[in-house]
Scaffold this active site. Structure first.
Site: not given
Length: 469
Positions: A52, A131, A133, A214, A221, A270, A340, A358, A360
């Site tokens: 269902d 990645e 966290e 982290e 992480e 990320h 970054r 990547e 982020r």
């Protein structure tokens, strides 16, 4: 390809007692149906089981609730937390009237995204590496009722506990605010917990390479390496399950909520993406940072559609408490090989095979199937229309003068803005019938409920700011 007979032989050889059929709802939560192993035969494994679907938010109405839960025999795990032997099988949702994959099933969306990459002749394989966290706490209390609301968080690592009286004495070693990245134990108090999480995932067949503390106190992480799109989304569901189960076994509670603590860094996911064809990386080239034009166009597509993507990559009201400057949050839509603070980063890697992008800004509250699929669809739109992202920005974007900063686009500032952006910009998701308009509308309806609850609920902060005004 695994066959039903292979799974049945394994059930017999490993004396499996339970088959846990798992699927993912639109919000990204794993759901399950547990079957006695002895009632599962070739027909059930190949054709699926009826269930269902009307009780799943954002899916069927009660008058059309019958759906098929179809096992994917390539996505099988043994559950290490079950008291008796249990096999987990990830499932797709099939429409019984047509035999097609259900348009609102997130895992089916990811399968259509992979198929669209091939049919569009851009490449034959999409690789994704997340990645994710998370925070772990010793105690979490919250309430929201007629008379008020509030929450309280505690953990041995929080810097606020430096002056606390403990029965066995206060051992004092703990990270300061933004000081968790990454001193050794005893400041890092969760080495063994993270180690057990990683070893458990390896035991379940996931490719893992590391774990670490982290930046924030109580933030962590684990290193889950890359795989194909659907494969990685499956693994992210296992990742979350293992993190929360192991934390629970240690008397702690884990959350992927992006911003549970006001004055420290939030948690993201990320997401690294690359496209390959015939065993060759298509994102490698001779352009900026060794990238191909295809890769730059892919970045351009993601930047162009980022605000509507946010509805899938950052799908909670809490997500936007992380996406503010000053906490390493990638709010600015730019790309860079060194920076970054850019929302699109080109990680350093040896050789062409390591070339990837990547992204982020996503966080782990995202439904991984929808998040990764939406990112890929935006990137493919960039490739199709040759959307160049402009010049790279290799300076610290947080230090830009105001005049320059105004020229850099940003991610959304709220879930409301993300949903409004999705309503205005979603045609790229409909290509190849990967997403359907009905699916997007049903998903948005669920998320609008969260927005309205958040926007209409008084908060303790408002009492602090306004009660005596």
């Amino acid at each position: 390809m695994a066959k039903a007979t292979d799974i049945l032989a394994r059930i017999k050889d490993e004396e499996i007692e339970w088959i846990d059929l798992r699927f993912t709802d639109p919000k990204g939560k794993w759901q399950h149906l547990t079957m006695v192993a002895s009632v599962i035969g070739e027909d059930e494994l190949e054709d699926g089981l009826m269930f269902d679907g009307s009780s799943i938010e954002g899916w069927k109405a009660i008058n059309e609730s019958d759906m098929i839960l179809k096992p994917d025999l390539e996505a099988v795990y043994i559950d290490p937390f079950s008291a008796t032997p249990m096999m987990i099988i990830c499932c797709d949702i099939v429409e019984p009237s047509t035999g097609d994959l259900y348009s609102r099933d997130p895992r089916s969306t990811a399968k259509r995204a992979e198929a669209f990459v091939k049919s569009s002749k851009v490449g034959d394989t999409v690789y994704v590496g997340p990645e994710a966290e998370f925070f772990m706490f010793d105690d979490v209390k919250f309430y929201d009722d007629y008379t008020g609301n509030g929450f309280k968080i505690d953990d041995i690592e929080l810097p606020t506990n430096s002056g606390r009286e403990y029965d066995g004495g206060n051992m004092a070693h703990r990270p300061r605010a933004k000081g968790g990245y990454f001193p050794v134990a005893p400041v890092d108090s969760a080495v063994d917990i993270r180690g057990e999480m990683v070893s458990t995932m390896i035991e379940m067949g996931l490719p893992c390479d590391k774990h670490h503390h982290e930046v924030a106190a109580a933030q962590h992480e684990l290193g889950l390496t890359f795989g194909t799109l659907v494969q990685t989304a499956d693994r992210m569901q296992v990742y979350k399950y293992v993190v929360q189960q192991v934390a629970h076994a240690y008397g702690k509670t884990a959350t992927f909520m992006p911003k549970p603590i006001k004055t420290d860094n939030g948690s993201g996911m990320h997401t690294h993406i690359s496209i390959w064809a015939k065993g060759k990386p298509l994102f490698a080239g001779t352009g900026y940072a060794g990238l191909s034009d295809m890769c730059l166009y892919f970045i351009g597509g993601v930047i162009k559609h980022a605000k509507s993507l946010n509805a899938f990559t950052n799908p909670t009201t809490n997500s936007y408490k992380r996406l503010v400057p000053g906490y390493e949050a990638p709010v600015l839509l730019a790309y860079s090989a060194r920076n970054r603070s850019a929302s699109c980063r080109i990680p350093y890697g040896a050789g062409d095979k390591a070339k990837r992008v990547e992204f982020r800004f996503p966080d782990a509250m995202a439904n991984p199937y929808l998040c990764y699929s939406a990112l890929v669809m935006a990137g493919l739109d960039g490739i199709k229309n040759k959307i160049h992202p402009g010049e790279a920005m290799d300076k610290n974007l947080y230090d830009l003068p105001p005049a320059e900063l105004e020229a850099v686009p940003t991610v959304c500032g709220s879930l409301r803005e993300a949903l409004e952006s999705l309503e205005a910009d979603h045609d790229y998701l409909l290509q190849g019938n990967v997403f359907s308009k009905e699916q997007i509308e049903a998903y948005a309806e669920l998320k609008w409920q969260e927005v309205m609850r958040w926007e209409t609920t008084p908060s303790p902060v408002e009492f602090d700011m306004y009660y005596s005004a």
